[in-house]
Design a protein around this motif. Structure first.
Motif, PDB file in Angstrom:
ATOM      1  N   TRP A 126    -114.187 -43.961  -6.505  1.00 55.98           N
ATOM      2  CA  TRP A 126    -114.845 -42.980  -5.640  1.00 55.98           C
ATOM      3  C   TRP A 126    -116.342 -43.249  -5.554  1.00 55.98           C
ATOM      4  CZ3 TRP A 126    -118.562 -39.150  -5.654  1.00 55.98           C
ATOM      5  CH2 TRP A 126    -118.476 -38.200  -4.640  1.00 55.98           C
ATOM      6  N   PHE A 127    -116.970 -43.508  -6.680  1.00 57.58           N
ATOM      7  CA  PHE A 127    -118.408 -43.772  -6.682  1.00 57.58           C
ATOM      8  C   PHE A 127    -118.735 -45.104  -6.029  1.00 57.58           C
ATOM      9  CE2 PHE A 127    -118.810 -40.310  -9.735  1.00 57.58           C
ATOM     10  CZ  PHE A 127    -120.044 -39.777  -9.396  1.00 57.58           C
ATOM     11  N   ILE A 128    -117.871 -46.109  -6.225  1.00 62.49           N
ATOM     12  CA  ILE A 128    -118.098 -47.409  -5.589  1.00 62.49           C
ATOM     13  C   ILE A 128    -118.046 -47.268  -4.070  1.00 62.49           C
ATOM     14  CG2 ILE A 128    -116.891 -49.568  -5.096  1.00 62.49           C
ATOM     15  CD1 ILE A 128    -118.651 -49.955  -7.395  1.00 62.49           C
ATOM     16  N   ASP A 129    -117.033 -46.557  -3.569  1.00 62.21           N
ATOM     17  CA  ASP A 129    -116.921 -46.368  -2.120  1.00 62.21           C
ATOM     18  C   ASP A 129    -118.137 -45.635  -1.560  1.00 62.21           C
ATOM     19  OD1 ASP A 129    -114.543 -47.678  -1.985  1.00 62.21           O
ATOM     20  OD2 ASP A 129    -113.289 -45.879  -1.938  1.00 62.21           O
ATOM     21  N   LEU A 130    -118.593 -44.611  -2.260  1.00 62.81           N
ATOM     22  CA  LEU A 130    -119.765 -43.876  -1.790  1.00 62.81           C
ATOM     23  C   LEU A 130    -121.018 -44.732  -1.889  1.00 62.81           C
ATOM     24  CD1 LEU A 130    -121.063 -41.268  -0.793  1.00 62.81           C
ATOM     25  CD2 LEU A 130    -121.138 -40.467  -3.165  1.00 62.81           C
ATOM     26  N   HIS A 131    -121.139 -45.481  -2.952  1.00 62.29           N
ATOM     27  CA  HIS A 131    -122.338 -46.281  -3.195  1.00 62.29           C
ATOM     28  C   HIS A 131    -122.495 -47.403  -2.171  1.00 62.29           C
ATOM     29  CE1 HIS A 131    -125.531 -47.999  -5.694  1.00 62.29           C
ATOM     30  NE2 HIS A 131    -124.964 -49.184  -5.560  1.00 62.29           N
ATOM     31  N   TYR A 132    -121.394 -48.073  -1.840  1.00 66.08           N
ATOM     32  CA  TYR A 132    -121.471 -49.255  -0.980  1.00 66.08           C
ATOM     33  C   TYR A 132    -121.161 -48.986   0.490  1.00 66.08           C
ATOM     34  CZ  TYR A 132    -121.950 -52.416  -4.951  1.00 66.08           C
ATOM     35  OH  TYR A 132    -122.401 -53.080  -6.065  1.00 66.08           O
ATOM     36  N   THR A 133    -120.351 -47.972   0.778  1.00 58.65           N
ATOM     37  CA  THR A 133    -119.897 -47.814   2.162  1.00 58.65           C
ATOM     38  C   THR A 133    -120.028 -46.404   2.715  1.00 58.65           C
ATOM     39  OG1 THR A 133    -117.589 -47.264   1.616  1.00 58.65           O
ATOM     40  CG2 THR A 133    -118.164 -49.600   1.681  1.00 58.65           C
ATOM     41  N   PHE A 134    -120.417 -45.416   1.901  1.00 62.01           N
ATOM     42  CA  PHE A 134    -120.443 -44.015   2.359  1.00 62.01           C
ATOM     43  C   PHE A 134    -119.080 -43.593   2.918  1.00 62.01           C
ATOM     44  CE2 PHE A 134    -125.141 -44.892   3.207  1.00 62.01           C
ATOM     45  CZ  PHE A 134    -125.531 -44.338   1.997  1.00 62.01           C
ATOM     46  N   PHE A 135    -118.002 -44.171   2.387  1.00 69.25           N
ATOM     47  CA  PHE A 135    -116.634 -43.889   2.827  1.00 69.25           C
ATOM     48  C   PHE A 135    -116.414 -44.261   4.296  1.00 69.25           C
ATOM     49  CE2 PHE A 135    -117.516 -40.400  -0.329  1.00 69.25           C
ATOM     50  CZ  PHE A 135    -116.833 -40.987  -1.377  1.00 69.25           C
ATOM     51  N   ALA A 136    -117.172 -45.231   4.797  1.00 72.74           N
ATOM     52  CA  ALA A 136    -117.070 -45.608   6.205  1.00 72.74           C
ATOM     53  C   ALA A 136    -116.701 -47.080   6.397  1.00 72.74           C
ATOM     54  CB  ALA A 136    -118.375 -45.302   6.932  1.00 72.74           C
ATOM     55  N   ASP A 137    -116.098 -47.696   5.392  1.00 77.45           N
ATOM     56  CA  ASP A 137    -115.596 -49.065   5.470  1.00 77.45           C
ATOM     57  C   ASP A 137    -116.707 -50.021   5.923  1.00 77.45           C
ATOM     58  OD1 ASP A 137    -113.472 -50.850   5.040  1.00 77.45           O
ATOM     59  OD2 ASP A 137    -112.962 -50.861   7.156  1.00 77.45           O
ATOM     60  N   HIS A 138    -116.434 -50.855   6.924  1.00 78.75           N
ATOM     61  CA  HIS A 138    -117.399 -51.874   7.304  1.00 78.75           C
ATOM     62  C   HIS A 138    -118.627 -51.285   7.988  1.00 78.75           C
ATOM     63  CE1 HIS A 138    -113.762 -54.401   6.774  1.00 78.75           C
ATOM     64  NE2 HIS A 138    -114.642 -55.267   6.325  1.00 78.75           N
ATOM     65  N   ILE A 139    -118.464 -50.197   8.685  1.00 81.57           N
ATOM     66  CA  ILE A 139    -119.645 -49.539   9.265  1.00 81.57           C
ATOM     67  C   ILE A 139    -120.554 -49.056   8.146  1.00 81.57           C
ATOM     68  CG2 ILE A 139    -120.416 -47.565  10.621  1.00 81.57           C
ATOM     69  CD1 ILE A 139    -117.897 -47.813  12.278  1.00 81.57           C
ATOM     70  N   GLY A 140    -119.959 -48.495   7.103  1.00 80.25           N
ATOM     71  CA  GLY A 140    -120.746 -48.059   5.957  1.00 80.25           C
ATOM     72  C   GLY A 140    -121.423 -49.217   5.253  1.00 80.25           C
ATOM     73  N   LEU A 141    -120.733 -50.361   5.164  1.00 75.96           N
ATOM     74  CA  LEU A 141    -121.367 -51.549   4.582  1.00 75.96           C
ATOM     75  C   LEU A 141    -122.618 -51.938   5.354  1.00 75.96           C
ATOM     76  CD1 LEU A 141    -118.430 -53.966   3.659  1.00 75.96           C
ATOM     77  CD2 LEU A 141    -120.116 -53.022   2.098  1.00 75.96           C
ATOM     78  N   ALA A 142    -122.512 -51.906   6.683  1.00 75.17           N
ATOM     79  CA  ALA A 142    -123.668 -52.249   7.510  1.00 75.17           C
ATOM     80  C   ALA A 142    -124.807 -51.247   7.303  1.00 75.17           C
ATOM     81  CB  ALA A 142    -123.261 -52.303   8.981  1.00 75.17           C
ATOM     82  N   ILE A 143    -124.464 -49.961   7.214  1.00 70.20           N
ATOM     83  CA  ILE A 143    -125.498 -48.930   7.028  1.00 70.20           C
ATOM     84  C   ILE A 143    -126.209 -49.117   5.692  1.00 70.20           C
ATOM     85  CG2 ILE A 143    -125.879 -46.456   6.722  1.00 70.20           C
ATOM     86  CD1 ILE A 143    -123.612 -45.978   8.710  1.00 70.20           C
ATOM     87  N   THR A 144    -125.436 -49.314   4.621  1.00 74.09           N
ATOM     88  CA  THR A 144    -126.069 -49.485   3.316  1.00 74.09           C
ATOM     89  C   THR A 144    -126.878 -50.782   3.245  1.00 74.09           C
ATOM     90  OG1 THR A 144    -123.978 -50.411   2.498  1.00 74.09           O
ATOM     91  CG2 THR A 144    -124.394 -48.077   2.070  1.00 74.09           C
ATOM     92  N   ALA A 145    -126.445 -51.817   3.966  1.00 73.73           N
ATOM     93  CA  ALA A 145    -127.232 -53.049   4.008  1.00 73.73           C
ATOM     94  C   ALA A 145    -128.572 -52.797   4.691  1.00 73.73           C
ATOM     95  CB  ALA A 145    -126.455 -54.142   4.740  1.00 73.73           C
ATOM     96  N   VAL A 146    -128.549 -52.065   5.792  1.00 75.75           N
ATOM     97  CA  VAL A 146    -129.796 -51.726   6.488  1.00 75.75           C
ATOM     98  C   VAL A 146    -130.694 -50.879   5.592  1.00 75.75           C
ATOM     99  CG1 VAL A 146    -130.769 -50.446   8.432  1.00 75.75           C
ATOM    100  CG2 VAL A 146    -128.798 -51.941   8.784  1.00 75.75           C
ATOM    101  N   LEU A 147    -130.100 -49.921   4.890  1.00 76.69           N
ATOM    102  CA  LEU A 147    -130.880 -49.087   3.980  1.00 76.69           C
ATOM    103  C   LEU A 147    -131.488 -49.917   2.854  1.00 76.69           C
ATOM    104  CD1 LEU A 147    -128.601 -45.933   3.680  1.00 76.69           C
ATOM    105  CD2 LEU A 147    -130.825 -46.065   4.801  1.00 76.69           C
TER     106      LEU A 147
END
Length: 376
Positions: A126-147
């Motif tokens: 649960w924490f990994i998903d929130l930390h890396y993707t905000f529960f948004a899969d690849h879109i979340g990966l892109a968002i966290t990369a930008v952040l």
């Protein structure tokens, strides 16, 4: 120029603040995720057998798991040597090979701690998903990369804007006003956490961007179904000895089992090297499932400089290389984005409140009369 940089720094901090706070806080928890699991669920993650008890053959452990849960098959196995933790078996249902579950297994007795649990249903998942993707899969990966990239920019611009603050870095004028205290706190936290901010921001951004680039560069089927390779257990127990022959002292830490579509054993582990910044999975061997010929090998000790740097990202990002001391430091570093966001927001709002109102334009004065107009 300085004013423009300050404006960019302020607006980016306000826009990215909440996301960076979530990433920082979840990262602080993940630093201690193993310790939390030991404390909250010892009956699941800790092995009841003695540490010096001999391990059962890996093929036998896998067969026991699949016999106990016939609707699942084992995809990978994570081994812990000389630790009180159980091994972890990664399994998927026959009907849905895209869904991953895990089981904790005592390597000496084959005791299974419970039913398969979906990765995202565990505290760690649960924490990994929130930390890396905000529960948004690849879109979340892109968002966290930008952040993460934004976090690096904020750190560097903050260093530029407050470089003179090094002279009084520990000054906190808390008795004078909230504005001065917020400013001092913001600068002190930003400068003290700067190495961590750059390190965590860069490694996090690299992982997410590399993952997205790999996904975009490979075609993936919409409904990908994997099936087990029937002979995957026949020669499995020969792998540790072959790996030891290839690299004496090799720690056999993880194996991904062959499938009917990809008939290779993927072995990941650690070569015997007294180096604190080496991951548990940096040296890899890929074996043909039938012949056990080595199709690929990477010894991190002799790999290129960039491969060695990337391998060091894991211990450097999670801070588990120096025991409790490094974990505490990395946990505190995860709190820095929250303090920076809070103090930065206070500074911004206080400046907005103290900004003087715009001056009113002076009323137009009547034009002086000329001699002709005045009749003189």
């Amino acid at each position: 120029m300085r004013k423009r940089i300050w404006q960019l720094h302020s607006w980016l901090g306000l826009c990215a603040g909440l996301g960076l706070v979530i990433i920082g806080l979840t990262g602080s928890v993940l630093v201690f995720h193993r310790d939390i699991a030991r404390f909250t669920k010892p009956e699941i993650v800790l092995r009841p057998s003695p540490l010096d008890a001999p391990r059962l053959p890996l093929s036998g452990l896998i067969a026991a798991v699949e016999q106990a849960h016939p609707d699942y098959w084992v995809r990978g196995w994570l081994l812990y040597h000389g630790e009180e933790r159980r091994d972890v078996a990664y399994v998927t249902p026959h009907a849905d090979s895209a869904a991953w579950y895990l089981l904790h297994v005592d390597p000496a007795t084959g005791d299974i701690s419970g039913p398969p649990v979906a990765l995202h249903d565990t505290l760690y998942g649960w924490f990994i998903d929130l930390h890396y993707t905000f529960f948004a899969d690849h879109i979340g990966l892109a968002i966290t990369a930008v952040l993460a990239v934004g976090f690096i920019f904020l750190s560097l611009t903050g260093l530029y804007l407050h470089r003179a603050f090094f002279k009084t870095v520990f000054r906190l004028r808390w008795r004078q006003s909230w504005r001065l205290f917020s400013s001092d706190l913001h600068k002190a936290v930003g400068i003290a956490s700067l190495p961590f901010n750059l390190l965590l921001g860069f490694t996090g951004a690299y992982w997410n961007i590399a993952h997205l680039a790999e996904e975009l560069s490979h075609e993936h089927e919409e409904a990908e179904v994997w099936t087990a390779y029937e002979g995957r257990l026949d020669r499995l127990d020969e792998l540790p000895a072959l790996a030891e022959t290839t690299w004496p002292g090799y720690a056999f830490n993880y194996v991904y089992l062959p499938t009917a579509e990809d008939r290779q054993f993927y072995v990941f582990g650690q070569t015997p090297e007294n180096h604190p910044f080496r991951s548990r999975y940096g040296s890899a061997l890929w074996f043909d499932a039938a012949s056990l010929e080595i199709n690929y090998r990477q010894d991190v000790r002799t790999a290129g400089w960039w491969a060695r740097i990337v391998d060091a990202f894991e211990p450097l990002h999670f801070g588990d290389f120096g025991g409790l001391v490094s974990k505490i430091l990395w946990c505190l570093a995860g709190l820095a984005p929250g303090l920076l966001t809070l103090s930065g927001a206070l500074i911004w709002f206080q400046r907005r409140r103290r900004r003087p109102p715009p001056a009113r334009p002076a009323p137009p004065r009547p034009a002086p009369l000329t001699a002709a107009a005045s009749g003189r």
